[in-house]
Write a protein that holds these residues in place. Sequence first.
Motif, PDB file in Angstrom:
ATOM      1  N   SER A   5      18.014  50.558  -9.784  1.00 12.86           N
ATOM      2  CA  SER A   5      17.675  50.044 -10.946  1.00 12.86           C
ATOM      3  C   SER A   5      18.417  48.766 -11.374  1.00 12.86           C
ATOM      4  O   SER A   5      19.181  48.245 -10.684  1.00 12.86           O
ATOM      5  CB  SER A   5      18.632  51.344 -11.823  1.00 12.86           C
ATOM      6  N   GLY A   6      17.899  48.089 -12.689  1.00 14.81           N
ATOM      7  CA  GLY A   6      18.603  46.952 -12.909  1.00 14.81           C
ATOM      8  C   GLY A   6      17.392  45.966 -13.396  1.00 14.81           C
ATOM      9  O   GLY A   6      16.326  46.337 -13.768  1.00 14.81           O
ATOM     10  N   ALA A   7      17.812  44.745 -13.682  1.00 18.54           N
ATOM     11  CA  ALA A   7      16.654  43.935 -14.322  1.00 18.54           C
ATOM     12  C   ALA A   7      16.218  43.302 -13.250  1.00 18.54           C
ATOM     13  O   ALA A   7      16.492  42.684 -12.152  1.00 18.54           O
ATOM     14  CB  ALA A   7      17.545  42.993 -15.130  1.00 18.54           C
ATOM     15  N   TYR A   8      14.640  43.088 -13.482  1.00 27.13           N
ATOM     16  CA  TYR A   8      13.826  42.211 -12.468  1.00 27.13           C
ATOM     17  C   TYR A   8      12.731  41.264 -13.173  1.00 27.13           C
ATOM     18  O   TYR A   8      12.563  41.671 -14.421  1.00 27.13           O
ATOM     19  CB  TYR A   8      13.067  43.526 -11.534  1.00 27.13           C
ATOM     20  N   THR A   9      12.443  40.485 -12.420  1.00 28.75           N
ATOM     21  CA  THR A   9      11.625  39.372 -13.135  1.00 28.75           C
ATOM     22  C   THR A   9      10.332  39.429 -12.317  1.00 28.75           C
ATOM     23  O   THR A   9      10.188  39.654 -10.995  1.00 28.75           O
ATOM     24  CB  THR A   9      12.044  37.878 -12.737  1.00 28.75           C
ATOM     25  N   LEU A  10       9.270  39.645 -12.693  1.00 30.57           N
ATOM     26  CA  LEU A  10       7.858  40.033 -12.341  1.00 30.57           C
ATOM     27  C   LEU A  10       7.080  38.700 -12.578  1.00 30.57           C
ATOM     28  O   LEU A  10       6.852  38.178 -13.598  1.00 30.57           O
ATOM     29  CB  LEU A  10       7.055  41.116 -12.757  1.00 30.57           C
ATOM     30  N   SER A  11       6.490  38.051 -11.468  1.00 27.89           N
ATOM     31  CA  SER A  11       5.722  36.899 -11.638  1.00 27.89           C
ATOM     32  C   SER A  11       4.248  37.171 -11.143  1.00 27.89           C
ATOM     33  O   SER A  11       3.904  37.982 -10.008  1.00 27.89           O
ATOM     34  CB  SER A  11       6.249  35.885 -10.797  1.00 27.89           C
ATOM     35  N   GLU A  12       3.099  36.632 -11.852  1.00 29.45           N
ATOM     36  CA  GLU A  12       1.886  36.850 -11.433  1.00 29.45           C
ATOM     37  C   GLU A  12       1.684  35.830 -10.241  1.00 29.45           C
ATOM     38  O   GLU A  12       1.865  34.838 -10.228  1.00 29.45           O
ATOM     39  CB  GLU A  12       1.111  36.378 -12.661  1.00 29.45           C
ATOM     40  N   VAL A  13       0.757  36.499  -9.134  1.00 30.00           N
ATOM     41  CA  VAL A  13      -0.039  35.547  -8.206  1.00 30.00           C
ATOM     42  C   VAL A  13      -1.189  34.886  -8.806  1.00 30.00           C
ATOM     43  O   VAL A  13      -1.960  35.625  -9.317  1.00 30.00           O
ATOM     44  CB  VAL A  13      -0.159  36.369  -7.054  1.00 30.00           C
ATOM     45  N   PRO A  14      -1.294  33.614  -8.577  1.00 33.78           N
ATOM     46  CA  PRO A  14      -2.534  32.753  -9.116  1.00 33.78           C
ATOM     47  C   PRO A  14      -3.655  33.657  -8.533  1.00 33.78           C
ATOM     48  O   PRO A  14      -3.953  34.071  -7.714  1.00 33.78           O
ATOM     49  CB  PRO A  14      -2.344  31.595  -8.524  1.00 33.78           C
ATOM     50  N   PRO A  15      -4.741  33.595  -9.562  1.00 33.08           N
ATOM     51  CA  PRO A  15      -6.089  34.427  -9.007  1.00 33.08           C
ATOM     52  C   PRO A  15      -6.853  33.458  -8.168  1.00 33.08           C
ATOM     53  O   PRO A  15      -6.406  32.391  -7.948  1.00 33.08           O
ATOM     54  CB  PRO A  15      -6.834  34.537 -10.383  1.00 33.08           C
ATOM     55  N   PRO A  16      -8.094  34.009  -7.495  1.00 33.52           N
ATOM     56  CA  PRO A  16      -8.648  33.189  -6.359  1.00 33.52           C
ATOM     57  C   PRO A  16      -9.364  32.087  -7.023  1.00 33.52           C
ATOM     58  O   PRO A  16      -9.658  32.126  -8.211  1.00 33.52           O
ATOM     59  CB  PRO A  16      -9.588  34.375  -5.919  1.00 33.52           C
ATOM     60  N   PRO A  17     -10.066  31.190  -6.112  1.00 35.73           N
ATOM     61  CA  PRO A  17     -10.671  30.329  -6.915  1.00 35.73           C
ATOM     62  C   PRO A  17     -12.094  30.855  -7.601  1.00 35.73           C
ATOM     63  O   PRO A  17     -12.646  31.826  -7.279  1.00 35.73           O
ATOM     64  CB  PRO A  17     -11.247  29.608  -5.368  1.00 35.73           C
ATOM     65  N   GLY A  18     -12.431  30.012  -8.696  1.00 36.79           N
ATOM     66  CA  GLY A  18     -13.668  30.439  -9.331  1.00 36.79           C
ATOM     67  C   GLY A  18     -12.844  30.561 -10.764  1.00 36.79           C
ATOM     68  O   GLY A  18     -13.700  30.702 -11.850  1.00 36.79           O
ATOM     69  N   TRP A  19     -11.560  31.006 -10.852  1.00 37.62           N
ATOM     70  CA  TRP A  19     -10.910  31.122 -12.165  1.00 37.62           C
ATOM     71  C   TRP A  19     -10.579  29.852 -12.816  1.00 37.62           C
ATOM     72  O   TRP A  19     -10.354  28.853 -12.031  1.00 37.62           O
ATOM     73  CB  TRP A  19      -9.932  31.975 -11.888  1.00 37.62           C
ATOM     74  N   TRP A  20     -10.516  29.714 -14.091  1.00 32.99           N
ATOM     75  CA  TRP A  20     -10.460  28.536 -14.827  1.00 32.99           C
ATOM     76  C   TRP A  20      -9.238  27.976 -14.823  1.00 32.99           C
ATOM     77  O   TRP A  20      -8.345  28.893 -14.963  1.00 32.99           O
ATOM     78  CB  TRP A  20     -11.121  28.675 -16.114  1.00 32.99           C
ATOM     79  N   PRO A  21      -8.758  26.827 -14.722  1.00 35.58           N
ATOM     80  CA  PRO A  21      -9.942  26.012 -13.997  1.00 35.58           C
ATOM     81  C   PRO A  21      -9.415  25.624 -12.567  1.00 35.58           C
ATOM     82  O   PRO A  21      -8.207  25.941 -12.262  1.00 35.58           O
ATOM     83  CB  PRO A  21      -9.642  24.431 -14.767  1.00 35.58           C
TER      84      PRO A  21
END
Length: 216
Positions: free
Chosen positions: A5-21
Motif C-alpha cells: 500500500s501507498g502512493a504510486y505514480t502511473l505513467s502511460e507508455v507511448p502508443p505505437p506508430p500511426g498515432w498522431w503525430p
Amino acid sequence: MPKDSGAYTLSEVPPPPGWWPAGRWLPTTPTSGEVTVGSSDVHGPDFGNVCLGPGGGRTLGFWSNKNGQNTMNGLGMDAILAELRALNLVDASGNPFDPMGYSGFRSWLLGANATNMAYMLSAQMAAMYLNVRAGFVSGSALIYAPGTQSANPAGFATVSALLEEANAELGLHPTAYSGDPWRSYQEALKDAFDQANNNRTFVQPGPEACPFDSPY
C-alpha cells in the motif's frame, strides 16, 4: 493494509506508430497520475490518446481539376457557385470573390497564396465546404485544429464549426498581411482545413482504424 500500500505514480507508455503525430505523441489527457493503494479497489488514472487519419478530404488540386469539376457538375454547378458566392470568400487584395463560373473559380483556387492569409484561408475553406457539400466529409467529423476558437481543450473541432468560424473571421478581416494581429489566427484556421483537405487529421474511431504508418 496490503504490504504494498501507498502512493504510486502511473505513467502511460507511448502508443505505437500511426498515432498522431508521428514521433510527437499527442495524448488528450495527462500522461501520468497518482494513485493510492490501500484496503479498497483502486481506479485510474484514465489515459486518453487520439489517432488521426483519413476522413474523405479532397485538396485544392482536386477541386481545380476535371474530377472536381465533374463533382460540382453532378451537384448542380449553378447552385454550388451560388452557395460559394454566399460565403465570405476573398481574393488576393481582400476583395469579395463571387465566382460566376467554374473557370474563374478554378483560377482563383490555383492562384491562392498566403501573402494575404485571408485569400489562402478562403481557398482552403472553399475546398472543405465542397468536401462537405459533396458528401466526402461529414460536417460532424472532428479534426485537429489547435489555435482555433472552436477547438476543445485537446485541440479538436468539428468541421461544421470551423467552417462557420472561418467564414465569420473572413467577414471581419478580409485581409491578413504580415504584422496584422489576426494573421496567426487565420493561419491556424487555414492549417486546420489544409491538413484535413489533405486527408490527414480526422479523428479515427479507435486504434483499430488507425493506419500503422503515420499520414505525415
